[in-house]
Design an enzyme around this catalytic site. Structure first.
Site, short mmCIF file in Angstrom:
data_model
loop_
_atom_site.label_atom_id
_atom_site.label_comp_id
_atom_site.label_asym_id
_atom_site.label_seq_id
_atom_site.Cartn_x
_atom_site.Cartn_y
_atom_site.Cartn_z
N CYS A 132 94.29 2.73 -43.24
CA CYS A 132 93.90 4.00 -43.85
C CYS A 132 92.42 4.03 -44.19
O CYS A 132 91.76 5.06 -44.03
CB CYS A 132 94.73 4.28 -45.11
SG CYS A 132 96.45 4.69 -44.74
N ALA B 170 90.61 4.67 -40.93
CA ALA B 170 90.82 6.07 -40.53
C ALA B 170 90.00 7.01 -41.40
O ALA B 170 89.34 7.94 -40.89
CB ALA B 170 92.31 6.42 -40.61
N GLU B 171 90.02 6.81 -42.71
CA GLU B 171 89.28 7.71 -43.60
C GLU B 171 87.78 7.57 -43.40
O GLU B 171 87.04 8.55 -43.42
CB GLU B 171 89.64 7.47 -45.07
CG GLU B 171 88.94 8.46 -45.97
CD GLU B 171 89.59 8.62 -47.33
OE1 GLU B 171 89.00 9.34 -48.15
OE2 GLU B 171 90.67 8.07 -47.57
N THR B 172 87.32 6.36 -43.16
CA THR B 172 85.90 6.15 -42.91
C THR B 172 85.44 6.92 -41.68
O THR B 172 84.45 7.65 -41.72
CB THR B 172 85.60 4.64 -42.74
OG1 THR B 172 85.94 3.97 -43.95
CG2 THR B 172 84.14 4.39 -42.40
#
Length: 154
Positions: free
Chosen positions: A73, A76-78
């Site tokens: 996560c 992915a968020e980065t």
């Protein structure tokens, strides 16, 4: 062709292809994130429409030795957040408001590669789908990140 040498989060190899704003330019204007550095995330190439980055499995595992779902996560968020920032910078910033992830399989070694593809790049919201794969190209995780666009304060 992308340079196979990983870049640190705050730098991209000089020979990397330049985007209209340039991921190199954006990352040079932002402070590097301690979590991104600690996890070994490297941004290899990027535009608002498509970003590619990697993260090692080693150091990002749960107690059983498998890649930690939270690490997936974070990658992915980065990537999705940097993509959104490339869309709105320098007039605005993007902040994550929602992330969801489906973990399909895990990894115990090697590199995880993430490819963030824009779903929607708007004036108030930006969404990216992020597909994470292992060294063999097998899908590990599918995530979706939504960022809220906010005016940039001086």
């Amino acid at each position: 062709m992308t340079d196979p040498t990983p870049a640190t989060p705050s730098t991209v190899p000089p020979e990397a292809p330049a985007a209209p704003l340039g991921v190199r330019d954006l990352l040079g204007q932002l402070p590097s994130g301690a979590l991104v550095e600690r996890m070994g995330i490297r941004v290899l190439e990027g535009t608002a429409q498509r970003l590619v980055g990697t993260m090692p499995v080693e150091g990002n595992t749960q107690v059983t030795g498998l890649l930690h779902g939270g690490a997936s996560c974070v990658l992915a968020e980065t990537l999705g957040s940097i993509g959104a920032m490339l869309h709105v910078w320098p007039d605005a910033v993007a902040v994550g408001t929602d992330i969801n992830a489906t973990h399909h399989r895990s990894a115990t070694s090697g590199l995880v590669t993430g490819v963030a593809t824009a779903i929607s790049l708007g004036r108030t919201l930006c969404s990216h789908e992020v597909v994470l794969t292992d060294d063999a190209g097998r899908r590990l995780c599918t995530a979706r990140i939504t960022n809220l666009v906010r005016p940039r304060t001086p």
